[in-house]
Scaffold this motif. Structure first.
Motif, PDB file in Angstrom:
ATOM      1  N   SER A 167       0.838  -1.199   0.000  1.00  0.00           N
ATOM      2  CA  SER A 167       0.000   0.000   0.000  1.00  0.00           C
ATOM      3  C   SER A 167       0.868   1.243   0.000  1.00  0.00           C
ATOM      4  CB  SER A 167      -0.888  -0.020   1.256  1.00  0.00           C
ATOM      5  OG  SER A 167      -1.575   1.205   1.376  1.00  0.00           O
ATOM      6  N   THR A 168       0.489   2.216  -0.827  1.00  0.00           N
ATOM      7  CA  THR A 168       1.176   3.509  -0.771  1.00  0.00           C
ATOM      8  C   THR A 168       0.541   4.389   0.308  1.00  0.00           C
ATOM      9  OG1 THR A 168      -0.325   4.525  -2.366  1.00  0.00           O
ATOM     10  CG2 THR A 168       1.631   3.435  -3.259  1.00  0.00           C
ATOM     11  N   GLY A 169      -0.520   3.876   0.916  1.00  0.00           N
ATOM     12  CA  GLY A 169      -1.340   4.666   1.826  1.00  0.00           C
ATOM     13  C   GLY A 169      -2.689   4.961   1.192  1.00  0.00           C
ATOM     14  N   GLU A 170      -2.700   5.116  -0.140  1.00  0.00           N
ATOM     15  CA  GLU A 170      -3.943   5.377  -0.872  1.00  0.00           C
ATOM     16  C   GLU A 170      -4.261   4.254  -1.849  1.00  0.00           C
ATOM     17  OE1 GLU A 170      -4.372   9.231  -2.509  1.00  0.00           O
ATOM     18  OE2 GLU A 170      -4.508   9.996  -0.459  1.00  0.00           O
ATOM     19  N   GLU A 171      -3.221   3.799  -2.559  1.00  0.00           N
ATOM     20  CA  GLU A 171      -3.422   2.773  -3.578  1.00  0.00           C
ATOM     21  C   GLU A 171      -2.654   1.519  -3.195  1.00  0.00           C
ATOM     22  OE1 GLU A 171      -4.013   5.309  -7.640  1.00  0.00           O
ATOM     23  OE2 GLU A 171      -1.976   5.234  -6.827  1.00  0.00           O
ATOM     24  N   ILE A 172      -3.093   0.388  -3.772  1.00  0.00           N
ATOM     25  CA  ILE A 172      -2.337  -0.840  -3.593  1.00  0.00           C
ATOM     26  C   ILE A 172      -1.864  -1.353  -4.954  1.00  0.00           C
ATOM     27  CG2 ILE A 172      -3.620  -1.404  -1.495  1.00  0.00           C
ATOM     28  CD1 ILE A 172      -4.845  -3.740  -3.134  1.00  0.00           C
ATOM     29  N   VAL A 173      -0.890  -2.240  -4.910  1.00  0.00           N
ATOM     30  CA  VAL A 173      -0.238  -2.731  -6.117  1.00  0.00           C
ATOM     31  C   VAL A 173      -0.830  -4.086  -6.505  1.00  0.00           C
ATOM     32  CG1 VAL A 173       1.970  -3.477  -7.099  1.00  0.00           C
ATOM     33  CG2 VAL A 173       1.899  -1.541  -5.498  1.00  0.00           C
ATOM     34  N   LEU A 174      -1.345  -4.172  -7.732  1.00  0.00           N
ATOM     35  CA  LEU A 174      -1.841  -5.443  -8.261  1.00  0.00           C
ATOM     36  C   LEU A 174      -1.060  -5.807  -9.512  1.00  0.00           C
ATOM     37  CD1 LEU A 174      -5.704  -4.989  -7.898  1.00  0.00           C
ATOM     38  CD2 LEU A 174      -4.211  -6.404  -6.479  1.00  0.00           C
ATOM     39  N   LEU A 175      -0.853  -7.099  -9.702  1.00  0.00           N
ATOM     40  CA  LEU A 175      -0.126  -7.590 -10.869  1.00  0.00           C
ATOM     41  C   LEU A 175      -1.097  -8.227 -11.852  1.00  0.00           C
ATOM     42  CD1 LEU A 175       2.837  -9.360  -9.033  1.00  0.00           C
ATOM     43  CD2 LEU A 175       2.620  -6.966  -9.719  1.00  0.00           C
ATOM     44  N   VAL A 176      -0.836  -8.061 -13.143  1.00  0.00           N
ATOM     45  CA  VAL A 176      -1.607  -8.740 -14.181  1.00  0.00           C
ATOM     46  C   VAL A 176      -0.893 -10.058 -14.484  1.00  0.00           C
ATOM     47  CG1 VAL A 176      -2.526  -8.594 -16.522  1.00  0.00           C
ATOM     48  CG2 VAL A 176      -2.260  -6.510 -15.153  1.00  0.00           C
ATOM     49  N   ARG A 177      -1.620 -11.164 -14.377  1.00  0.00           N
ATOM     50  CA  ARG A 177      -0.993 -12.474 -14.602  1.00  0.00           C
ATOM     51  C   ARG A 177      -0.719 -12.680 -16.097  1.00  0.00           C
ATOM     52  NH1 ARG A 177      -0.932 -16.172 -10.691  1.00  0.00           N
ATOM     53  NH2 ARG A 177      -0.992 -17.863 -12.212  1.00  0.00           N
ATOM     54  N   ALA A 178       0.525 -13.070 -16.414  1.00  0.00           N
ATOM     55  CA  ALA A 178       0.911 -13.245 -17.822  1.00  0.00           C
ATOM     56  C   ALA A 178       0.706 -14.681 -18.286  1.00  0.00           C
ATOM     57  CB  ALA A 178       2.362 -12.839 -18.018  1.00  0.00           C
ATOM     58  N   LYS A 179       0.388 -15.603 -17.358  1.00  0.00           N
ATOM     59  CA  LYS A 179       0.219 -16.995 -17.773  1.00  0.00           C
ATOM     60  C   LYS A 179      -0.876 -17.677 -16.965  1.00  0.00           C
ATOM     61  CE  LYS A 179       3.916 -18.954 -14.926  1.00  0.00           C
ATOM     62  NZ  LYS A 179       5.193 -19.669 -14.884  1.00  0.00           N
ATOM     63  N   ASP A 217     -11.803   0.501  -5.091  1.00  0.00           N
ATOM     64  CA  ASP A 217     -12.196   0.537  -6.503  1.00  0.00           C
ATOM     65  C   ASP A 217     -11.974  -0.792  -7.223  1.00  0.00           C
ATOM     66  OD1 ASP A 217     -12.884   3.154  -6.167  1.00  0.00           O
ATOM     67  OD2 ASP A 217     -11.068   3.983  -7.087  1.00  0.00           O
ATOM     68  N   ILE A 218     -11.375  -1.762  -6.546  1.00  0.00           N
ATOM     69  CA  ILE A 218     -11.091  -3.044  -7.208  1.00  0.00           C
ATOM     70  C   ILE A 218     -12.387  -3.808  -7.454  1.00  0.00           C
ATOM     71  CG2 ILE A 218      -9.986  -5.305  -6.920  1.00  0.00           C
ATOM     72  CD1 ILE A 218      -7.910  -3.837  -5.155  1.00  0.00           C
ATOM     73  N   ARG A 219     -12.565  -4.261  -8.707  1.00  0.00           N
ATOM     74  CA  ARG A 219     -13.689  -5.149  -8.993  1.00  0.00           C
ATOM     75  C   ARG A 219     -13.256  -6.563  -8.632  1.00  0.00           C
ATOM     76  NH1 ARG A 219     -14.785  -4.212 -15.070  1.00  0.00           N
ATOM     77  NH2 ARG A 219     -15.904  -6.156 -14.701  1.00  0.00           N
ATOM     78  N   LEU A 220     -13.918  -7.130  -7.643  1.00  0.00           N
ATOM     79  CA  LEU A 220     -13.456  -8.421  -7.116  1.00  0.00           C
ATOM     80  C   LEU A 220     -13.471  -9.507  -8.195  1.00  0.00           C
ATOM     81  CD1 LEU A 220     -15.019  -8.354  -3.543  1.00  0.00           C
ATOM     82  CD2 LEU A 220     -12.653  -7.920  -4.197  1.00  0.00           C
ATOM     83  N   ASP A 221     -14.367  -9.363  -9.199  1.00  0.00           N
ATOM     84  CA  ASP A 221     -14.407 -10.329 -10.300  1.00  0.00           C
ATOM     85  C   ASP A 221     -13.121 -10.319 -11.131  1.00  0.00           C
ATOM     86  OD1 ASP A 221     -16.885 -11.152  -9.599  1.00  0.00           O
ATOM     87  OD2 ASP A 221     -17.953 -10.107 -11.207  1.00  0.00           O
ATOM     88  N   ASP A 222     -12.367  -9.213 -11.066  1.00  0.00           N
ATOM     89  CA  ASP A 222     -11.118  -9.133 -11.826  1.00  0.00           C
ATOM     90  C   ASP A 222      -9.972  -9.857 -11.126  1.00  0.00           C
ATOM     91  OD1 ASP A 222     -12.383  -7.607 -13.733  1.00  0.00           O
ATOM     92  OD2 ASP A 222     -11.700  -5.681 -12.929  1.00  0.00           O
ATOM     93  N   MET A 223     -10.174 -10.222  -9.855  1.00  0.00           N
ATOM     94  CA  MET A 223      -9.112 -10.920  -9.132  1.00  0.00           C
ATOM     95  C   MET A 223      -9.044 -12.376  -9.595  1.00  0.00           C
ATOM     96  SD  MET A 223      -7.706  -8.670  -7.123  1.00  0.00           S
ATOM     97  CE  MET A 223      -6.674  -9.731  -6.081  1.00  0.00           C
ATOM     98  N   ALA A 224      -7.813 -12.881  -9.706  1.00  0.00           N
ATOM     99  CA  ALA A 224      -7.599 -14.218 -10.261  1.00  0.00           C
ATOM    100  C   ALA A 224      -8.136 -15.322  -9.356  1.00  0.00           C
ATOM    101  CB  ALA A 224      -6.104 -14.439 -10.491  1.00  0.00           C
ATOM    102  N   PHE A 225      -7.985 -15.149  -8.046  1.00  0.00           N
ATOM    103  CA  PHE A 225      -8.260 -16.263  -7.133  1.00  0.00           C
ATOM    104  C   PHE A 225      -9.183 -15.844  -5.992  1.00  0.00           C
ATOM    105  CE2 PHE A 225      -3.984 -17.031  -8.866  1.00  0.00           C
ATOM    106  CZ  PHE A 225      -4.280 -18.185  -9.572  1.00  0.00           C
ATOM    107  N   ASP A 226      -9.929 -16.828  -5.528  1.00  0.00           N
ATOM    108  CA  ASP A 226     -10.859 -16.596  -4.434  1.00  0.00           C
ATOM    109  C   ASP A 226     -10.144 -16.072  -3.188  1.00  0.00           C
ATOM    110  OD1 ASP A 226     -13.523 -16.834  -3.290  1.00  0.00           O
ATOM    111  OD2 ASP A 226     -12.638 -18.407  -2.050  1.00  0.00           O
TER     112      ASP A 226
END
Ligand code: ZN
Length: 180
Positions: A43-55, A148-157
């Motif tokens: 967390s930067t304090g406001e935003e968090i870091v998410l990775l896009v899975r390449a495989k 603001d994260i759409r939970l459906d966009d997350m890869a795993f439960d």
């Protein structure tokens, strides 16, 4: 995972209780145990870091940095190693464990049951330029406000549940490592 007993070659090998391979002919047993894995909410304090899975699995979906804990490794060290490998960035020794959820990770026709441990670190002023992405595994990086994260966009439960737990985790405790 086994169609024949690796000890005696019997076809009678069975998978029981969702974790034990047992051969009735020679007594062979193999425990396909739950594996430990880590995930980090940076967390930067406001935003968090998410990775896009390449495989695969879940190619193109969003995930937290982290991964399987290696044999002989503790969870904190495994988390730091994964961050160095994936991001070229070391979160340091002061990550805080805030949640744990089970997950199911299908990989090359084998289903791994994992116990995912979720940590957080606050790194004010962090930018995408602070990372060197491991391009085979990481397709991109997103700085997102957690609400603001759409939970459906997350890869795993487990990652979905971790984001929800992070939002419920008191911000004062989240920032603790910064205040000390
Ligand atoms: Zn056997």
């Amino acid at each position: 995972m086994f169609r024949f007993c690796p000890a005696c070659g019997s076809r009678n090998i069975r998978f029981e209780h969702n974790k034990i391979f047992r051969c009735p002919d020679c007594g062979f047993r193999y425990y396909h145990n739950t594996a430990a894995a880590t995930g980090l909410v940076i967390s930067t304090g406001e935003e968090i870091v998410l990775l896009v899975r390449a495989k695969e699995p879940a190619k193109g979906k969003l995930d937290l940095p982290g991964g399987f804990v290696d044999p002989g490794e503790g969870a904190f060290d495994g988390l730091r190693r994964e961050c160095r490998e994936e991001l070229g960035w070391d979160p340091g020794p002061h990550c805080t464990l805030f949640a744990s959820f089970p997950n199911v990770y299908p990989y090359k026709n084998i289903v791994y049951n994992t116990c995912d441990l979720f940590f957080t670190i606050t790194a004010p002023g962090l930018t995408p330029g602070d990372f060197t992405l491991q391009e085979q595994e990481i397709g991109g990086i997103r700085f997102v406000k957690p609400q603001d994260i759409r939970l459906d966009d997350m890869a795993f439960d487990s990652g979905r549940r971790a984001i929800q737990a992070f939002l419920a985790f008191p911000p004062k405790k989240r920032g603790r490592q910064r205040e000390e």
